[in-house]
Design an enzyme around this catalytic site. Structure first.
Site, mmCIF file in Angstrom:
data_model
loop_
_atom_site.group_PDB
_atom_site.id
_atom_site.type_symbol
_atom_site.label_atom_id
_atom_site.label_comp_id
_atom_site.label_asym_id
_atom_site.label_seq_id
_atom_site.Cartn_x
_atom_site.Cartn_y
_atom_site.Cartn_z
ATOM 1 C CG ASP A 6 44.345 46.285 40.890
ATOM 2 O OD1 ASP A 6 45.643 46.212 41.270
ATOM 3 O OD2 ASP A 6 43.230 45.814 41.641
ATOM 4 C CG HIS B 8 38.472 52.158 45.133
ATOM 5 N ND1 HIS B 8 38.364 52.504 46.465
ATOM 6 C CD2 HIS B 8 39.479 51.381 45.190
ATOM 7 C CE1 HIS B 8 39.226 51.992 46.949
ATOM 8 N NE2 HIS B 8 40.192 51.190 46.374
HETATM 9 C C1 SDX Z 1 41.615 46.965 44.902
HETATM 10 O O1 SDX Z 1 39.025 48.561 48.626
HETATM 11 C C2 SDX Z 1 40.239 48.620 48.605
HETATM 12 O O2 SDX Z 1 40.818 49.684 49.121
HETATM 13 C C3 SDX Z 1 40.946 47.894 47.564
HETATM 14 C C4 SDX Z 1 42.259 48.302 46.935
HETATM 15 C C5 SDX Z 1 43.254 48.155 47.936
HETATM 16 O O3 SDX Z 1 44.289 48.844 47.547
HETATM 17 O O4 SDX Z 1 43.048 47.354 48.763
HETATM 18 O O5 SDX Z 1 41.951 49.513 46.370
HETATM 19 C C6 SDX Z 1 42.425 47.551 45.725
HETATM 20 O O6 SDX Z 1 40.911 46.082 45.109
HETATM 21 C C7 SDX Z 1 40.914 47.767 43.663
HETATM 22 C C8 SDX Z 1 39.674 47.248 43.081
HETATM 23 C C9 SDX Z 1 40.212 46.186 42.053
HETATM 24 N N1 SDX Z 1 38.900 45.436 41.388
HETATM 25 C C10 SDX Z 1 38.335 45.784 40.060
HETATM 26 O O7 SDX Z 1 39.098 46.629 39.330
HETATM 27 C C11 SDX Z 1 37.128 45.149 39.683
HETATM 28 C C12 SDX Z 1 36.304 45.723 38.863
HETATM 29 N N2 SDX Z 1 35.751 46.831 39.917
HETATM 30 C C13 SDX Z 1 34.738 46.309 40.546
HETATM 31 O O8 SDX Z 1 34.026 45.394 40.726
HETATM 32 C C14 SDX Z 1 34.074 47.296 41.778
HETATM 33 O O9 SDX Z 1 33.994 48.607 41.296
HETATM 34 C C15 SDX Z 1 34.653 47.438 43.100
HETATM 35 C C16 SDX Z 1 34.396 45.880 43.462
HETATM 36 C C17 SDX Z 1 36.090 47.848 42.986
HETATM 37 C C18 SDX Z 1 33.867 48.124 44.039
HETATM 38 O O10 SDX Z 1 32.666 47.796 44.135
HETATM 39 P P1 SDX Z 1 31.306 48.533 44.988
HETATM 40 O O11 SDX Z 1 31.693 49.724 45.670
HETATM 41 O O12 SDX Z 1 30.650 47.438 45.883
HETATM 42 O O13 SDX Z 1 30.504 48.857 43.827
HETATM 43 P P2 SDX Z 1 29.386 48.134 43.023
HETATM 44 O O14 SDX Z 1 30.098 46.680 42.492
HETATM 45 O O15 SDX Z 1 28.220 48.056 43.803
HETATM 46 O O16 SDX Z 1 29.282 49.213 41.641
HETATM 47 C C19 SDX Z 1 28.304 50.041 41.789
HETATM 48 C C20 SDX Z 1 27.896 50.252 40.389
HETATM 49 C C21 SDX Z 1 26.967 48.927 39.754
HETATM 50 O O17 SDX Z 1 26.277 49.222 38.721
HETATM 51 P P3 SDX Z 1 24.600 49.470 39.164
HETATM 52 O O18 SDX Z 1 24.218 48.178 39.779
HETATM 53 O O19 SDX Z 1 24.410 50.600 39.946
HETATM 54 O O20 SDX Z 1 24.036 49.539 37.960
HETATM 55 O O21 SDX Z 1 29.037 50.253 39.313
HETATM 56 C C22 SDX Z 1 28.993 49.096 38.486
HETATM 57 C C23 SDX Z 1 28.137 48.194 39.228
HETATM 58 O O22 SDX Z 1 27.762 47.066 38.200
HETATM 59 N N3 SDX Z 1 30.514 48.883 38.217
HETATM 60 C C24 SDX Z 1 31.025 48.435 37.344
HETATM 61 C C25 SDX Z 1 32.245 48.364 37.639
HETATM 62 N N4 SDX Z 1 32.547 48.509 38.761
HETATM 63 C C26 SDX Z 1 31.288 48.874 39.476
HETATM 64 N N5 SDX Z 1 30.543 48.242 35.820
HETATM 65 C C27 SDX Z 1 31.514 47.880 35.118
HETATM 66 N N6 SDX Z 1 32.929 47.659 35.065
HETATM 67 C C28 SDX Z 1 33.176 47.896 36.651
HETATM 68 N N7 SDX Z 1 34.408 47.894 36.923
#
Ligand code: SDX
Length: 428
Positions: free
Chosen positions: A363, A306
């Site tokens: 989710d 998140h």
């Molecule tokens: C919602 O914002 C809100 O409030 C949203 C929400 C709401 O109520 O409105 O809470 C609802 O959208 C929940 C999120 C649902 N999405 C997912 O479950 C999809 C999986 N999660 C991600 O794609 C991610 O964690 C986000 C999009 C939720 C957050 O993205 P960020 O803050 O931009 O973080 P990032 O993608 O830059 O990740 C940081 C690191 C990265 O690794 P490095 O580059 O440092 O090596 O963490 C890794 C990412 O690759 N990473 C994951 C991951 N989520 C982040 N790796 C594996 N699996 C994951 N789910």
């Protein structure tokens, strides 16, 4: 004297005011930065950017705190109905019994949709995604209310538009489900409350009497409350930015639905279920393989991570407990729940997830409950949208009441500098 932050640049220093909210969150006010210094700020993905001042929702990502209008999500999810929460988000206070009855009464007067809107369904091919349908229905709804198309012209109509939207959203979501199944649509029955009416239109049957199951009604209320608002997330920010051009509420909400559909946002609830199913059927339930693939960046663990929560998502905690209770009460034994729990356990003990502070989000467990209630997987994000509607409306309303500027970020340009035009015959 008010606190300031000092920026030194180009041999000069600039005093930037600090703004502090009621929960002591502080921000540097850079609204005069460019005119004073020529600088803009750069923050791709708005990781550190406050886009507005808001009174609606507070969340503390480090402590896992979420409040709507000052009330904890734990209290609201266990003690309030969804309609009370809608009222709270829209008007700022919990309703009295009289206010609640009047509010529910006014919503129930608007639950029918124009028959021509039902005909819009005829254009969708079989199997078209419910979120695409919802986006279309929301846009189409605007055609039936030409007086609401310019919110500046008849601002006194806004509350009626809000009521219409809340009322017709349940009808449209239920119709999408019914049409997907090839069943006749059911018209709203205003003897039911908001949530029961939605469940009746979704799971009722023209040839049988509908008897609402209180376990399902309670579960639905809880899930909708948990999804009702989340401050400046991707879809709410979209609604605000579209609304900032003074676009009408239907158009702004349609844009919010589009943003929510993405698998990194609300679309993740569908992805989670499909991922768990994939682990069960194609990987023999081997969650370690999925975790290893996520670490190798071959897949995302949907429902994990998140932008704001870096400790735990309080909604995910509530949903996990609810999931156990609801499945037990309904007598459902879903093998995906055991896979989800094992996946969570393995990921939470893995340094990759620990270092990146990746925890289950809203989710992760919601889809298992939706499935147990009888919803097909492609409907899951529609249910998120149904829950989020009051939050989007509250954000749109607040933007209008604050008379906010049009949203228009700047950029750092990295393309060509000016070059001479070449005639087509001379191009290589
Ligand atoms: C919602 O914002 C809100 O409030 C949203 C929400 C709401 O109520 O409105 O809470 C609802 O959208 C929940 C999120 C649902 N999405 C997912 O479950 C999809 C999986 N999660 C991600 O794609 C991610 O964690 C986000 C999009 C939720 C957050 O993205 P960020 O803050 O931009 O973080 P990032 O993608 O830059 O990740 C940081 C690191 C990265 O690794 P490095 O580059 O440092 O090596 O963490 C890794 C990412 O690759 N990473 C994951 C991951 N989520 C982040 N790796 C594996 N699996 C994951 N789910």
């Amino acid at each position: 004297m008010a606190e300031t932050a000092t920026l030194s640049y180009g041999g000069k220093s600039y005093e930037l005011p600090i703004i502090t909210g009621t929960e002591n969150e502080s921000a540097i006010d850079i609204s005069k930065l460019r005119s004073d210094s020529g600088l803009i700020t750069f923050d791709e993905g708005y990781k550190n950017t406050g886009s507005t001042i808001s009174n609606i929702t507070f969340l503390d990502g480090e402590k896992g705190i979420l409040h709507y209008r000052g009330y904890t999500i734990e209290d609201l999810a266990s003690k309030a109905s969804f309609v009370e929460v809608i009222y709270l988000l829209l008007y700022g206070e919990l309703p009295t019994q009289t206010q609640l009855s009047e509010f529910e009464g006014s919503i129930s007067k608007h639950t029918l949709v124009h028959e021509n809107l039902v005909k819009v369904f005829e254009v969708f091919p079989t199997g078209s995604h419910p979120m695409g349908q919802l986006m279309t229905m929301m846009s189409a709804l605007s055609s039936f209310y030409p007086d609401s198309l310019n919110p500046n012209k008849k601002p006194e109509e806004t509350n009626l538009t809000v009521i219409r939207l809340l009322a017709k959203m349940t009808t449209m979501c239920a119709m999408i489900h019914k049409k997907g199944k090839g069943h006749p649509v059911l018209y709203p029955q205003n003897k039911y409350d908001y949530v029961t009416n939605f469940l009746y239109m979704t799971f009722g049957n023209v040839s049988e009497e509908y008897i609402a199951d209180p376990v399902i009604v309670d579960a639905m209320n809880k899930l909708l409350i948990l999804h009702a608002d989340h401050e400046q997330n991707c879809s709410a920010s979209t609604v605000r930015i579209v609304g900032s051009s003074h676009a009408n509420l239907y158009a702004s909400i349609a844009a919010g639905i589009a943003a929510l559909w993405g698998p990194r946002h609300g679309g993740a609830n569908q992805e989670v279920l499909e991922m768990l199913e994939d682990i069960r059927t194609n990987a023999g339930g081997d969650v370690k393989r999925a975790v290893a693939e996520a670490k190798d960046k071959k897949r995302l663990l949907f429902g994990f991570g998140h932008r704001v929560y870096k400790n735990f998502d309080p909604r995910a905690k509530i949903i996990k407990v609810a999931c156990d209770n609801i499945l037990a009460k309904l007598g459902v034994n879903d093998p995906l729940l055991a896979i989800a729990k094992e996946l969570e356990e393995v990921a939470l003990n893995d340094p990759y997830f620990v270092e990146r502070k990746l925890y289950p989000n809203v989710d992760f467990y919601s889809g298992i409950i939706y499935k147990a209630l009888g919803f097909p997987t492609p409907m899951f994000t529609v249910l998120f949208a149904l829950g989020r509607l009051p939050g989007w409306i509250a954000q749109w309303k607040e933007l209008r009441e604050r008379n906010e500027n049009i949203g228009r970020p700047r950029q750092i340009y990295t393309g060509y500098t000016q070059r001479a035009f070449t005639n087509i015959a001379d191009r290589k």
